[in-house]
Design an enzyme around this catalytic site. Structure first.
Site: not given
Ligand SMILES: *Cc1c(COP(=O)(O)O)cnc(C)c1O
Length: 357
Positions: A102, A169, A193
């Site tokens: 990511w 993030d 998540k």
């Molecule tokens: C799943 C994830 C993403 C991507 O998320 P999307 O909603 O599919 O764009 C980005 N960063 C992390 C840490 C993730 O676990």
């Protein structure tokens, strides 16, 4: 059968959130309308959006501190693009920490905007740890990191002290542990998540950092526009925001982040103790950096035990235990709503495999 959902995302949510969502699908707030059909401009939904934005800031301890919360669309992946658009100055520089897939996607999206310095990477060690001792250039417009690496099972426990704005993030560990959230300029997280269903992304922005790039930003990509429109610049993901609000309310009513943190630590300790003890398994991440949300592990001898182990955990009602398709192995995601009983079931299966082997 009671299913133990260890999926990395979309993920398990509290039972009462599913029940209340189901009720709202049939009759939202006694309006006679479904949450799937009401106008996002209706009084009732505007109230949902307002409460969700306020509660997110409240839970993070950011109320009245110059931050705004938004619920946007496009996933965390869209924020990989919105971040440089909004914060990388024309002719400027951004620093990124490379801790996995990511983080890499975020780096790729930023590159066309300016000088992107990757200040640390654990790529050579298959991302089994968080890089240490990296330096953030003082002239960087921001430093971007990923607090929890969902695929590799590593997690940042400390964040650098720097004058450069921190952008994080937090998709897979937001609301899972206490932190001084004022150290961040921007926090973002795909809801699916640890906060809600897929379809909404929470973005928390310190307003004083906006409007400094010297770049024209299209409205849909401009955080300032979304703030001015109170997260209703375009039709928001109505039902995803509603279910996220229900989860935030559940969090608040159950002791907030601090209470979640205690439970998450107990769950992680239980599973890692078994991974470390059981000679048939080994963990993938270095101990100091392993994630309390996503535990990644392997069978020492896949040829010998994989078929049996897979059949055993499936028979025990466990779902979503396979590692990310890019790395294989196993991954147990233990988000806020996962009860410790589910971890106990997994640990029992691991012990049983050892007995049978
Ligand atoms: C799943 C994830 C993403 C991507 O998320 P999307 O909603 O599919 O764009 C980005 N960063 C992390 C840490 C993730 O676990």
């Amino acid at each position: 059968m009671n299913i133990h959902n260890f999926s990395a995302g979309p993920c398990i949510l509290p039972k009462e959130v599913f029940t209340k969502t189901a009720e709202a699908v049939l009759n939202f707030n006694n309006s006679g309308l479904s949450i799937l059909e009401i106008s996002h401009r209706s009084k009732d939904f505007v109230a949902v959006m307002e409460e969700a934005r306020a509660l997110a800031l409240d839970l993070l301890g950011l109320t009245g501190k110059g931050y705004q919360a938004l619920f946007l669309q496009g996933g965390a992946s869209m924020e990989f693009l919105r971040i440089p658009y909004n914060f990388l100055k024309v002719g400027g520089k951004a620093a990124y920490l490379d801790t996995g897939t990511w983080a890499n996607n975020a780096i790729k999206e930023a590159k066309p905007f300016g000088d992107v310095a990757v200040v640390g990477s654990s790529k050579e060690q298959q991302y089994n740890h968080i890089p240490q001792g990296y330096e953030i250039p003082a002239d960087a417009d921001y430093f971007h990191c990923t607090s929890n690496n969902t695929i590799y099972g590593t997690q940042m426990n400390v964040f650098p002290t720097t004058e450069v704005p921190l952008i994080c993030d937090m998709s897979s560990d937001i609301f899972s542990k206490t932190l001084d959230f004022t150290q961040f300029g921007v926090i973002y997280a795909g809801a699916q998540k640890n906060m809600g269903p897929a379809g909404a992304t929470l973005v928390v922005v310190k307003e004083s950092l906006l409007n400094k790039t010297g770049r024209e930003i299209p409205g849909i990509l401009n955080y300032a526009t979304h703030i001015a429109k109170e997260s209703m610049y375009n039709t928001p993901p109505v039902s995803a925001v509603y279910t996220s609000l229900l989860t935030l309310q559940w969090l608040k009513n159950n002791g907030g982040i601090a209470a979640m943190e205690q439970k998450n630590e107990a769950k992680a300790a239980l599973l890692y103790a078994e991974i470390d003890r059981n000679p048939l398994f080994k963990g993938c991440a270095l101990e100091a950096d392993r994630s309390k949300m996503n535990a990644t592990f392997l069978l020492v001898d896949e040829t010998q035990h994989k078929a049996t182990f897979d059949a055993m955990w499936k028979a025990a009602g466990i779902s979503g235990l396979n590692g990310h398709r890019s790395v294989g192995g196993y991954r147990a995601s233990m988000y806020n709503a996962l009860p410790i009983e589910s971890v106990q079931v997994l640990v029992e299966v691991m012990k049983e495999l050892e007995k049978q082997a």
